[in-house]
Design a protein around this motif. Sequence first.
Motif: not given
Length: 366
Positions: A87-95
């Motif tokens: 349902d959702i992608l949650h990206v953590h950090g710039l890389r």
Amino acid sequence: MRIALITADFAPNIGGVASHVVELGKALAELGEEVHVITRPLGDMREANQTWQGMQVHRPKIPRGQPLYGWLLGRWLKKFCREYQPDILHVHGLRPLEASRNMPVPVIFTNHTSGYLKRVAKGAHEQKRIARRLTHIAHVLAPSQELCDATKAVGYSGPIDFIANGVDTDRFTPNASPLRDRLGIQEDEVIVLLARRLVEKNGVTVFAEAVSALKDQPVRLLFAGDGSEQEKVETILKQNDLYGKSIFMGAVPNPDMPDVYRAADISVLPSFMEATSITGLESMACGLPLVGTRVGGIPTLVTEGETGLLVEPGNPVALGEAMRTLVENPAQRQAMGQAARQRAVNHFSWSHIATATRDIYRKYSH
């Protein structure tokens, strides 16, 4: 909901981003959500797919170097979306940010670190680059108001919310610690703890200068962390005759940290940059008063005069005076420590943070 957390930094690594994603994922799973973590093989955790602490962890073998990392991870994520339909992608950090472009589901981004603030400070050219990298993001979350403001400053016009880091208030609790005996620390000695990486942005040399205010006090200085500034810190402590009262533990694995906090009497955050400090939260949950600087998310944690004391960053005299106040006043230390524990439980437990994060996800799930 089916939630995918994407991060280059995860267990068994020690550090803010790794810890945040582990605890957020666990708490979301405990709320009944289906949580997938997409990371990479790290340390002794290298299985391609594993169910771990309620989460499904995927570790594609992808080279670290850009642009190959971003391109291959992007391809892997498209396949993942077809197969699992999150349902959702949650990206953590710039890389991993670039890899999340052109996905069939909404992408949330949490920018965690002071490295982001340093990039923003480089000026207009770098700010434009960051803004371009954020064009596909549906919603930005950040663990300090300072990071929210920095995201607005680069020209990102989507919604931005401040959601603090959290703490496991069941694992980090006030209790007796065997560490004092093991380290040969006397009962009447006050332990002043610096639990952070010994790097410049954490203000560690300022701390080393500031503790000269405690020279005549019955204190021990406990360092839990290592880093590039350690030699400088040691040199300053030798100059102000406090090296003999200092204990350097090196990098301490997170499972061992509750005993470190419980052994201490005061926790210090002398940072130049900081989100809602995980060290600060863990200290509070273990019943420690904080002495911190007025930067980033630290004032969110420290209610001045109630759960700790605040000073301006880069001011060793003010920092020394604040520490001395608490060293000399055990009753005040205790009262602040109890208030800090209560504040951690009421406002910063991971279930509280996960619920707030899930509320954002729900705005985008069908």
